[in-house]
Design a protein around this motif. Structure first.
Motif, PDB file in Angstrom:
ATOM      1  N   ARG A  68       0.854  -1.181   0.000  1.00  0.00           N
ATOM      2  CA  ARG A  68       0.000   0.000   0.000  1.00  0.00           C
ATOM      3  C   ARG A  68       0.891   1.233   0.000  1.00  0.00           C
ATOM      4  NH1 ARG A  68      -4.994  -1.898  -1.437  1.00  0.00           N
ATOM      5  NH2 ARG A  68      -5.495  -3.728  -0.214  1.00  0.00           N
ATOM      6  N   THR A  69       0.286   2.369  -0.281  1.00  0.00           N
ATOM      7  CA  THR A  69       1.033   3.613  -0.339  1.00  0.00           C
ATOM      8  C   THR A  69       0.852   4.398   0.951  1.00  0.00           C
ATOM      9  OG1 THR A  69      -0.850   4.693  -1.393  1.00  0.00           O
ATOM     10  CG2 THR A  69       0.772   3.665  -2.835  1.00  0.00           C
ATOM     11  N   LYS A  70       1.301   5.623   0.920  1.00  0.00           N
ATOM     12  CA  LYS A  70       1.134   6.516   2.060  1.00  0.00           C
ATOM     13  C   LYS A  70      -0.339   6.897   2.221  1.00  0.00           C
ATOM     14  CE  LYS A  70       5.647   8.705   1.263  1.00  0.00           C
ATOM     15  NZ  LYS A  70       6.328  10.008   1.020  1.00  0.00           N
ATOM     16  N   PRO A  71      -0.698   7.401   3.398  1.00  0.00           N
ATOM     17  CA  PRO A  71      -2.071   7.902   3.566  1.00  0.00           C
ATOM     18  C   PRO A  71      -2.374   8.998   2.552  1.00  0.00           C
ATOM     19  CG  PRO A  71      -0.997   7.669   5.692  1.00  0.00           C
ATOM     20  CD  PRO A  71       0.064   7.434   4.664  1.00  0.00           C
ATOM     21  N   SER A  72      -3.556   8.924   1.944  1.00  0.00           N
ATOM     22  CA  SER A  72      -3.931   9.933   0.947  1.00  0.00           C
ATOM     23  C   SER A  72      -4.234  11.279   1.599  1.00  0.00           C
ATOM     24  CB  SER A  72      -5.147   9.455   0.155  1.00  0.00           C
ATOM     25  OG  SER A  72      -6.244   9.213   1.029  1.00  0.00           O
ATOM     26  N   PRO A  74      -2.778  12.736   4.846  1.00  0.00           N
ATOM     27  CA  PRO A  74      -1.887  12.519   5.987  1.00  0.00           C
ATOM     28  C   PRO A  74      -2.344  13.185   7.282  1.00  0.00           C
ATOM     29  CG  PRO A  74      -0.621  13.057   4.024  1.00  0.00           C
ATOM     30  CD  PRO A  74      -2.057  13.308   3.700  1.00  0.00           C
ATOM     31  N   ALA A  75      -2.904  14.387   7.202  1.00  0.00           N
ATOM     32  CA  ALA A  75      -3.311  15.091   8.416  1.00  0.00           C
ATOM     33  C   ALA A  75      -4.476  14.414   9.117  1.00  0.00           C
ATOM     34  CB  ALA A  75      -3.669  16.542   8.081  1.00  0.00           C
ATOM     35  N   ALA A  76      -5.218  13.546   8.395  1.00  0.00           N
ATOM     36  CA  ALA A  76      -6.384  12.879   8.981  1.00  0.00           C
ATOM     37  C   ALA A  76      -6.006  11.665   9.805  1.00  0.00           C
ATOM     38  CB  ALA A  76      -7.354  12.463   7.885  1.00  0.00           C
ATOM     39  N   VAL A  77      -4.755  11.195   9.684  1.00  0.00           N
ATOM     40  CA  VAL A  77      -4.289  10.014  10.420  1.00  0.00           C
ATOM     41  C   VAL A  77      -3.509  10.488  11.642  1.00  0.00           C
ATOM     42  CG1 VAL A  77      -2.939   7.889  10.294  1.00  0.00           C
ATOM     43  CG2 VAL A  77      -4.174   8.707   8.275  1.00  0.00           C
ATOM     44  N   VAL A 172     -11.486   6.021  15.818  1.00  0.00           N
ATOM     45  CA  VAL A 172     -10.438   5.057  16.148  1.00  0.00           C
ATOM     46  C   VAL A 172     -10.595   3.843  15.233  1.00  0.00           C
ATOM     47  CG1 VAL A 172      -9.481   3.551  17.932  1.00  0.00           C
ATOM     48  CG2 VAL A 172     -10.341   5.826  18.550  1.00  0.00           C
ATOM     49  N   VAL A 173      -9.559   3.570  14.438  1.00  0.00           N
ATOM     50  CA  VAL A 173      -9.603   2.397  13.556  1.00  0.00           C
ATOM     51  C   VAL A 173      -8.902   1.202  14.182  1.00  0.00           C
ATOM     52  CG1 VAL A 173      -9.842   3.754  11.445  1.00  0.00           C
ATOM     53  CG2 VAL A 173      -7.550   3.160  12.277  1.00  0.00           C
ATOM     54  N   THR A 174      -8.002   1.450  15.131  1.00  0.00           N
ATOM     55  CA  THR A 174      -7.357   0.390  15.889  1.00  0.00           C
ATOM     56  C   THR A 174      -6.698   1.022  17.108  1.00  0.00           C
ATOM     57  OG1 THR A 174      -5.806  -1.483  15.808  1.00  0.00           O
ATOM     58  CG2 THR A 174      -5.168   0.511  14.610  1.00  0.00           C
ATOM     59  N   ALA A 203      -6.657  -0.092   4.199  1.00  0.00           N
ATOM     60  CA  ALA A 203      -7.458   0.818   3.355  1.00  0.00           C
ATOM     61  C   ALA A 203      -7.999   1.996   4.152  1.00  0.00           C
ATOM     62  CB  ALA A 203      -8.596   0.045   2.694  1.00  0.00           C
ATOM     63  N   LYS A 204      -8.359   1.754   5.414  1.00  0.00           N
ATOM     64  CA  LYS A 204      -8.838   2.850   6.248  1.00  0.00           C
ATOM     65  C   LYS A 204      -7.720   3.851   6.534  1.00  0.00           C
ATOM     66  CE  LYS A 204     -12.485   0.277   8.667  1.00  0.00           C
ATOM     67  NZ  LYS A 204     -12.934  -0.246   9.987  1.00  0.00           N
ATOM     68  N   ILE A 205      -6.523   3.340   6.780  1.00  0.00           N
ATOM     69  CA  ILE A 205      -5.399   4.225   7.106  1.00  0.00           C
ATOM     70  C   ILE A 205      -4.946   5.005   5.877  1.00  0.00           C
ATOM     71  CG2 ILE A 205      -2.997   4.299   7.895  1.00  0.00           C
ATOM     72  CD1 ILE A 205      -3.621   1.855   9.642  1.00  0.00           C
ATOM     73  N   THR A 206      -4.912   4.327   4.741  1.00  0.00           N
ATOM     74  CA  THR A 206      -4.420   4.992   3.527  1.00  0.00           C
ATOM     75  C   THR A 206      -5.510   5.839   2.864  1.00  0.00           C
ATOM     76  OG1 THR A 206      -4.981   3.059   2.177  1.00  0.00           O
ATOM     77  CG2 THR A 206      -2.740   3.184   3.070  1.00  0.00           C
ATOM     78  N   GLY A 207      -6.774   5.553   3.173  1.00  0.00           N
ATOM     79  CA  GLY A 207      -7.851   6.297   2.566  1.00  0.00           C
ATOM     80  C   GLY A 207      -8.123   5.885   1.149  1.00  0.00           C
TER      81      GLY A 207
END
Length: 207
Positions: A68-72, A74-77, A172-174, A203-207
């Motif tokens: 996977r790539t970086k979060p789409s 970033p400020a939301a993670v 919270v996703v994890t 997928a949740k983390i990367t958006g």
């Protein structure tokens, strides 16, 4: 037409029924046997297709993991300490310092310690030793330093304050438990993950 004479000492059989053009009817026994064999062959072939489809759905080896790539966004993670955790739901909008997950848990969380801009890669991976799936996060140099300090402090706490919450867009996703300091910038989030659940979290983390 009269029936042919019955040989002596032989019980009478069924009435004689001629076939077309006066020919005797042939027995259907061989046809039924052939039909049964054809049906059995069809069943065996169908079962093979199902088994092949099932075998193709097996979880892949570690060489076949999906990067996977970086979060789409970033400020939301956000990475935050867990201050308390209990069953509950959050109002919309949630009060500052409060966040919930999709499983009905309500968390009090601390400030943002690092965010998605410090994440250089997120992927689902398969541990060849345990055959279990996990989420791998790689951090940049700044994130590596901050995460090492953060996990060193969290690991000394008692539950639930030894958990680290990862939030995406305020949810919270994890919230994995931290057992020890994690230096080096290579983070593994493990648990009872299947390939599907691991990739869903990625997928949740990367958006």
């Amino acid at each position: 037409m009269t029936q042919p004479p019955v040989p002596p000492n032989q019980p009478p059989g069924p009435p004689y029924q001629p076939g077309p053009q006066g020919q005797p009817r042939r027995s259907r026994g061989p046809l039924l046997i052939v039909g049964g064999l054809v049906l059995l062959l069809v069943v065996v072939i169908a079962a093979g297709v199902v088994l092949l489809v099932s075998r193709s759905d097996r979880e892949p080896t570690d060489e076949q993991t999906t990067a996977r790539t970086k979060p789409s966004d970033p400020a939301a993670v956000e990475f935050r300490r867990v201050l308390s955790a209990a069953a509950g739901t959050c109002p919309t909008p949630a009060p500052a310092g409060t966040a919930c997950d999709a499983e009905g848990m309500k968390y009090k969380v601390g400030k943002v310690e690092l965010d998605g801009r410090n994440v250089s890669e997120v992927k689902a991976a398969l541990d060849a030793g345990s055959n279990g799936w996990y989420i791998a996060l790689n951090l940049d140099p700044e994130g590596t330093k901050l995460f090492g300090q953060l996990t060193a402090a969290i690991a000394k706490q008692n539950p639930p304050t030894n958990q680290l919450a990862i939030l995406v867009h305020g949810q919270v996703v994890t919230a994995p438990t931290v057992h020890s300091e994690i230096p080096g910038g290579k983070v593994q989030i493990s648990g009872s993950f299947t390939r599907q659940s691991a990739e869903a979290l990625v997928a949740k983390i990367t958006g």
